[in-house]
Design an enzyme around this catalytic site. Structure first.
Site: not given
Ligand code: MN
Length: 259
Positions: A64, A77, A81
């Protein structure tokens, strides 16, 4: 011949003395993504596009194409970020130190409180009460907030109301305290973000992101199976994808638990 610690470790895994707990949700197009206020950009749910499945497009193979937001499903994170971490060194998923991808965890069980109150807030006195039982949170440990939120169906999981999400999380003071008084390596949750559902209204807004990433620390969210972890002693393996200048990444999060 003396055994190396790694040989002991391999034997402990083979014998089941060290158990592996998968803290990861299955990535799927149905898995809820965070919804931000409508005036700002939005995360896209995962997409899966079939290339072939033992058919004319590929008679002997199945594969895929996938499309992902960096913050889809169980994910990591990185400091870049958030605006508070944007100028730190090694602040993206491709540059952060690999040794930070394996670290011990303290698990704070607030599942009863969060079960009664979707807006449950983790506070310093709650963590101090945990420390009175289990000892002071050591430096460079993950703090994982167990709420059993991962057991909800997908609609209740996001728990969006007219005024935004209602999900449990930390207040501003406890995040400043965990990062600066305890030196945690990161904070992990079972909910869709590291922050409280209504954390836009806190000061600073989104305090988990603000304090963690401003200090070069990390976030993990959409964790599950935290109910299988002891309060202390689990080792967390969390290696994000090496996306160039990436702000975060879906990943497989494993906990190693000694029996
Ligand atoms: Mn996040």
């Amino acid at each position: 011949m003396d055994k190396s610690p790694l040989q002991d470790f391999a034997a402990a895994i083979a014998s089941g003395k060290v158990r592996i707990v998968d803290l990861t949700f299955t990535l799927s197009p149905d898995f809820p993504v965070i919804v931000l206020p409508p005036e700002v950009g939005q995360a896209m749910p995962m997409r899966i596009q079939r290339i072939s499945r033992y058919d004319d497009a590929g008679p002997g193979w199945y594969w895929n194409n996938i499309t992902l937001c960096e913050h889809t499903g169980t994910h990591f994170d990185a400091p870049i970020h958030w605006h508070t971490g944007k100028d730190l060194p090694n602040n993206a998923v491709d540059t952060l130190p690999p040794q930070d991808m394996i670290a011990p965890a303290c698990v704070i069980d607030c599942s009863v409180e969060a079960g009664k109150d979707a807006d449950f807030l983790l506070t310093v006195p709650i963590v101090e009460a945990w420390e009175a039982k289990h000892g002071r949170i050591p430096e460079r440990h993950w703090v994982l907030l167990r709420t059993d939120w991962s057991k909800k169906n997908f609609r209740d999981y996001a728990n969006l109301k007219e005024d935004g999400a209602h999900t449990p999380g930390p207040n501003a003071e406890v995040m400043r305290w965990l990062v600066h008084e305890r030196g945690i390596i990161g904070f992990g949750t079972e909910t869709i973000g590291t922050d409280w559902g209504q954390a836009f209204h806190l000061d600073p807004p989104l305090p988990a992101h603000h304090y963690l990433h401003g200090a070069g620390r990390y976030g993990l969210q959409c964790l599950c199976n935290l109910d299988q972890l002891p309060p202390t002693g689990a080792m967390i393996v969390s290696a994000p994808l090496k996306i160039e200048n990436g702000s975060g990444s879906p990943l497989r999060v494993l906990a190693l638990v000694s029996h």
